[in-house]
Design a protein around this motif. Structure first.
Motif, short mmCIF file in Angstrom:
data_model
loop_
_atom_site.label_atom_id
_atom_site.label_comp_id
_atom_site.label_asym_id
_atom_site.label_seq_id
_atom_site.Cartn_x
_atom_site.Cartn_y
_atom_site.Cartn_z
N ALA A 20 9.00 4.18 -11.26
CA ALA A 20 8.53 3.32 -10.17
C ALA A 20 8.93 1.87 -10.41
O ALA A 20 9.33 1.16 -9.48
CB ALA A 20 7.01 3.46 -10.02
N LEU A 24 11.58 -0.73 -8.22
CA LEU A 24 11.13 -2.03 -7.72
C LEU A 24 11.86 -3.19 -8.40
O LEU A 24 11.56 -4.35 -8.14
CB LEU A 24 9.62 -2.18 -7.92
CG LEU A 24 8.73 -1.36 -6.98
CD1 LEU A 24 7.29 -1.40 -7.44
CD2 LEU A 24 8.84 -1.88 -5.55
N ASP A 308 3.76 6.29 -2.24
CA ASP A 308 4.00 6.19 -3.69
C ASP A 308 2.85 5.41 -4.30
O ASP A 308 2.76 4.19 -4.17
CB ASP A 308 5.34 5.48 -3.93
CG ASP A 308 5.73 5.43 -5.40
OD1 ASP A 308 4.82 5.38 -6.26
OD2 ASP A 308 6.93 5.42 -5.68
N ARG A 311 3.77 2.79 -7.09
CA ARG A 311 4.36 1.62 -6.42
C ARG A 311 3.24 0.74 -5.83
O ARG A 311 3.29 -0.49 -5.95
CB ARG A 311 5.32 2.08 -5.33
CG ARG A 311 6.02 0.94 -4.57
CD ARG A 311 6.80 1.49 -3.39
NE ARG A 311 7.50 0.43 -2.66
CZ ARG A 311 8.76 0.10 -2.85
NH1 ARG A 311 9.47 0.72 -3.76
NH2 ARG A 311 9.32 -0.87 -2.14
#
Length: 463
Positions: A20, A24, A308, A311
């Protein structure tokens, strides 16, 4: 957004966080014990640092070592995953004191929700139904006996700081309570460093229903639907599914609203879970506990919502407001997760980790596998025995069950026994197919499931 995150955990959850973060654009620093030097999360992280010997107390629970590594490597955030220090209020406070963002709620919130006895009082005041039980902790056998007499047997003695089925004892009569109290306190002290106990009425034949919540620091709180975690042994979950088949739309709405009130009551921030017991009448529900960290079974919620959760944790911890409203959450289809553990059900679920000689995971549309295993690796005996989580998703529950059966048929692991065959048998049991499983299901049917599995293996060996 956060720039660099220390992943203060191991195994599949460390991998989940790492992935994750990478998506990002967040740098990662992994930590590992000497036993995990070849672990997959170590190999895939941007940077990895050894923090001590194999024992968790000397490595993954070593707060000083974790904070030292985080500061030395220039991290601005710490993700604790689940287990270990994920619900340790002192660790959350220590991160804040070191100028690090703890990816989870504040230490104060963890204390409010983490003490099961204190959380009951908070929930009661917030209008969330709680199971009848003691008013606060029971500090002696005499207090426990008095509380049990008031609510009536059977009762559960539970550790205020408990989790994972630890520090819990059932009592069906007064004469059994003193020994159960001593055993539960000793286990709680050994597992959590805190032997405070409370007592509650045992709800017979309940379903274990939990609601996923998200909350930011600006007062926005939503839930992402429910999960049924009733198939469990020794209070530890084995199979989870979302959404819960037994809930009507009206009851789902009522329980979801209660979950949001519960999160607000403790000033929650992050991705957490509010757990309820649903009575046998499928109408009355009671607050059981709130887990303030990401859950092992979070994947089934991700599959039916498309959200998610890790996230979202990272966004919330970065100070961003929720980018979702309650009306944005829609449940699509059905999802099931089977936890594959390195244990032998025929030998009282004895843990039996070892060397992975051969490994093959299932695949296909609607299939997800979360695992840290690879061919030739070692599943360490020093930590949890979970080897993998296999998840399936399809438009209907029956399609999802069939898909999971196919996944377990494809799954192959040579080197040590697992509970995969037991899970496979459960997926064919009439009570599971009809969505009738309560928390007593496995205790009631384990012997027949094991016997059928034994006969099947003998038949295959003869062929």
């Amino acid at each position: 957004m956060l720039k660099r995150v220390l992943i203060a955990n191991r195994g599949e959850i460390a991998l989940r966080i790492l992935r994750a973060c990478r998506e990002l654009g967040i740098d990662t620093v992994a930590v590992y014990s000497q036993a995990d030097a070849e672990a997959l999360h170590v190999q895939l992280a941007g940077q990895a640092v050894c923090i001590g010997p194999a024992r968790a107390a000397d490595s993954y629970l070593n707060q000083t070592a974790l904070l030292t590594v985080a500061v030395a490597t220039g991290c601005d955030g710490v993700h604790p995953g689940y287990g270990f220090l994920s619900e340790n209020a002192d660790f959350a406070d220590a991160c804040a004191a070191a100028g690090l963002t703890f990816i989870g709620p504040s230490g104060d919130t963890i204390r409010k929700a983490g003490s099961k006895s204190a959380a009951r009082d908070i929930m009661r005041a917030a209008g969330v139904p709680v199971t009848p039980g003691s008013d606060g902790p029971v500090s002696s056998v005499e207090d426990a006996l008095a509380a049990a007499e008031t609510v009536g047997y059977p009762v559960l003695l539970k550790a205020s700081a408990g989790g994972g089925g630890r520090g819990i004892r059932r009592c069906d009569r007064a004469e059994d309570l003193p020994s159960a109290y001593a055993e539960a306190k000793a286990e709680a002290k050994a597992c959590f460093g805190d032997d405070e106990m409370y007592l509650e009425k045992l709800v017979l034949g309940p379903r274990h229903i939990e609601f996923q919540v998200l909350a930011d620091r600006y007062g926005n709180v939503i839930h992402l639907g429910d999960r049924d975690c009733s198939v469990q042994r020794r209070n530890q979950k084995l199979i989870e599914e979302a959404p819960a088949w037994c809930l009507t739309p009206e009851l789902r709405k009522k329980m979801g609203e209660a979950a949001v009130r519960a999160a607000r009551a403790v000033n929650y921030e992050g991705a957490g879970t509010v757990e309820f017991l649903l009575d046998g009448d499928l109408e009355h529900f009671y607050f059981m506990e709130m887990n303030t960290r990401i859950q092992v079974e979070h994947g089934v919620t991700e599959l039916v919502t498309g959200v998610d959760l890790v996230r979202q944790q990272l966004r919330i911890a970065s100070g961003l407001p929720l980018d979702l409203k309650q009306e944005d959450i829609h449940l699509s289809g059905h999802a099931i997760e089977c936890r594959i553990n390195a244990e032998d059900p025929a030998r009282n679920f004895q843990p039996c980790p070892g060397h992975v000689e051969f490994l093959h995971f299932p695949g296909g549309t609607g299939v997800r596998v979360d695992s840290c295993l690879y061919n030739g690796c070692q599943l360490s005996p020093y930590y949890d025995s979970m080897a993998a989580k296999i998840l399936s998703h399809a438009p209907t529950r029956m399609e999802t069950i069939r898909k999971m059966r196919r996944c377990l048929e494809e799954f192959a692991l040579e080197g040590f026994p697992t509970n995969a065959e037991l899970s496979y048998q459960i997926l064919y049991h009439p009570d599971f197919i009809l969505g009738k499983c309560t928390t007593a299901f496995l205790d009631a049917h384990l012997s027949e499931l094991l016997e059928f599995n034994r006969q099947l293996n003998e038949s295959e060996a003869e062929e």
